[in-house]
Design an enzyme around this catalytic site. Sequence first.
Site, PDB file in Angstrom:
ATOM      1  N   GLN A 751      65.533  34.483  51.261  1.00  0.00           N
ATOM      2  CA  GLN A 751      64.686  35.138  52.252  1.00  0.00           C
ATOM      3  C   GLN A 751      63.886  34.036  52.961  1.00  0.00           C
ATOM      4  OE1 GLN A 751      62.408  37.960  49.979  1.00  0.00           O
ATOM      5  NE2 GLN A 751      64.206  39.196  49.445  1.00  0.00           N
ATOM      6  N   THR A 752      64.388  33.650  54.132  1.00  0.00           N
ATOM      7  CA  THR A 752      63.786  32.506  54.818  1.00  0.00           C
ATOM      8  C   THR A 752      62.350  32.772  55.252  1.00  0.00           C
ATOM      9  OG1 THR A 752      64.708  33.257  56.920  1.00  0.00           O
ATOM     10  CG2 THR A 752      65.991  31.657  55.653  1.00  0.00           C
ATOM     11  N   CYS A 753      62.020  34.033  55.505  1.00  0.00           N
ATOM     12  CA  CYS A 753      60.673  34.344  55.981  1.00  0.00           C
ATOM     13  C   CYS A 753      59.617  34.028  54.934  1.00  0.00           C
ATOM     14  CB  CYS A 753      60.578  35.809  56.413  1.00  0.00           C
ATOM     15  SG  CYS A 753      61.048  36.966  55.115  1.00  0.00           S
ATOM     16  N   SER A 754      59.967  34.166  53.660  1.00  0.00           N
ATOM     17  CA  SER A 754      59.010  33.899  52.584  1.00  0.00           C
ATOM     18  C   SER A 754      59.440  32.736  51.698  1.00  0.00           C
ATOM     19  CB  SER A 754      58.832  35.149  51.719  1.00  0.00           C
ATOM     20  OG  SER A 754      60.084  35.575  51.186  1.00  0.00           O
TER      21      SER A 754
END
Length: 785
Positions: A751-754
């Site tokens: 999960q690149t966002c987190s």
Amino acid sequence: MHEYKDGRRVTWKLKGVECREKILALSCGDTHVVLLSEEGRSLLICLFLLCFLRPVGNLNQVIQVACGDQHSIALTQDGKVFTWGQNSRGQLGLGKGEPSTSSPQPVKSLSGIPLAQITAGGDHSFALTLSGAVFGWGKNSAGQLGLGDTIDRPAPAPVDCLNLKKTIAISCGVEHTVVLTKGGLVFTFGSGRYGQLGHNSLRNELRPRLVAELWGAKVTQIACGRNHTLAFVGSFKKIYSFGHGEQGQLGNGVKMDQSVPLPVQLPQDHIDYLQIEQTFAGGNHSFALCSSAKESGKGLNDSRVEKMTRTLDNDIIDRWILQCDSTSWEKIQNKDPIGVEGLRVYLIIPELLGVLLKQQCGIDITEAFAAAILRLIPDKLQVLEEDDTYWIESEMILSKIKRYKDNIFCLLKDYPCILDTEAKCTVWMYAFDQIKDCHEDIEYGWLSDKSVKVDRETLLDDTFQQLRKMTCHMVALKVKFQAENGVDEGGVSLEFFSLLGRELLTMEPKTLEVYESGLAWLTTDDGGVTDEFYLLGLLCGKALFNQCVLNLCFPLALFKKLLGLTTTLDDLKELSPTEASCLQYVLDEDEEVVEALDLVFMDKGQELIPNGEELPVTMVNRKKYVDLYVDMKLNKSVQIQFADFEKGFHEGCPIQTWRMFLPEELMTLLQGDDNYEWDKMREVKFYLPTDDIIQNFWSVFTEFSEEQKKKFLTFLTGTDRLPRGRSLSKLQMQITSLGSTDADEYYPKAQTCSVTLCLPNYSSIDTLQEKLLHAITHCDVFGDA
């Protein structure tokens, strides 16, 4: 031993001199030899005169010696310089009217200046400081001190014209001097009677003059005989000689003088498998010390410069502060320090201020320090700008920056040498926070009208369309990918700009052209382009403002242009090596070759100057031709394109604090840092160190190649290059368990966002390795893999 007197060969019998101590080095004068010996760690200097060996004075801990015709110099480990011998021309540097002396005397005017080298000529002497400043004294009848006149100097005088040359070595002949710079350039001055200056003339030179024939070949060593000079080019394994050659000291097979550098005829059957370690030149002879490849570098060039570096501690600082009253400060302020070495005060003062600020005082002095920098004359400021020795890590300025931010930002923009890169990044982050605080009324949520909503399939078109509609660029960009739930807390933006970097390099109409070097430059063919150069600059500015990486493989020249600095042939070498090498060839070759090239002042049908088509390139104007060619390539041919790009860049990054960075720093800030500290990634969250799956993951990751680790970083964050200041430990990577049955059937997810890695509970370490390698190698779409 042989000597020539009145054309007759005189033979001297060599005599052995018994010495109980190990000899480290020696230096020869006209009638004497100084030996440097070592007994344990204690260094002793001895005088060898007519086979009589005795200690010189009470000198100890000597690290360098040098001999002139009738005088000697010694440099001690604590940085002091002592001289003795004949002083008829001021060659001892003791001051006006001082007599000759047989005992070592301190050169007081050099006291406190950290020195890297001492050397002596016939009746003149030189000292080189750690920062590259040059001091000369003694006889100057032929201009051998490089001061622009022929007046003797009885005390050390700074050779100001060498301040910005970054000198690393000096060698002296009887009446000439040779200087080597960090960039491999050679400057000569003094007597040119035998051609020993290498300028194709017998004229004396009163100031340092570049040896043009050696330009382009990076010289690594220099040596002077009485009236000849040697220059060694390590990359070519060639020694060049010039000057007096009547006794064969030039090594060119003939006994005649030569006024231009020509290669020494080294024995090829030996030189192919030997390394030239060091060159030496005596009165009328020359030597090259060689070793086999296995022994190369062992025991040679054993620099003791690092032992001479002095550091401050709190006790010294406290003592200085206690012993100094207001009257003393006034005297210090009115004192004119010798040469550029006086600028070291700008290194010391921040350390003193650091102590004062800890005691809750010194704020007024901090302001005065900033004002003092602004009052420096341009020459001194340029030294601080150019010489990396003077970079100042001034954390105490940062601690008070909120109070003086406007003045400090102006100071840093004009004089970027004041802080090091990390300190500038701290200032940069502070400036960004100030802008953010000033716009608290603007909604920063990812669904605000300041967010960019894009489809991965039409990423570039969507981005350009929304940028054209934006009217305010004073807020950080937030990114939302269509049909994805990721919240942009920094990770989505990193991925967004990483994807854009690929598409911008291949977009149509083309704005960037990729050269043989792999670097990209603004295209000169702007057919069909409307506002794309402006939008390209806008995106670069926004990436910088968002503290994200947009790696478009720009050369350093682009960042120099953004900062208003001049581009040079070296910049073209980085972008287009073949093209630049042709220009270098024009500069390096002799007159016949240059004329045979039949060049005129034209580039691809464009005149470099009015009537350039009718102006041939010659030895006289070839430097101008190269400069104009570089200017055409990097500036005039893309003048309109760069103007649009620059406008967009300024709007995309509305805080101008970025102007405090040097070009190399700004390039790293935008294009990312490739200095990976992989061990820092282990500082992660949300797992127990005893979990087998976690331990297996780190075992697998540790065995990855460098390229595989970078692919994993891309898989996790969306980019393989991190913004400056965001180390791997600051990523706050999280590892969580991907709970599912039949775990071996699934691949890891990211999960690149987190910055979160989701790992199934694999049955073995081999399965984990197989699945993870597949995920990082074949996952072209970021997000869940």
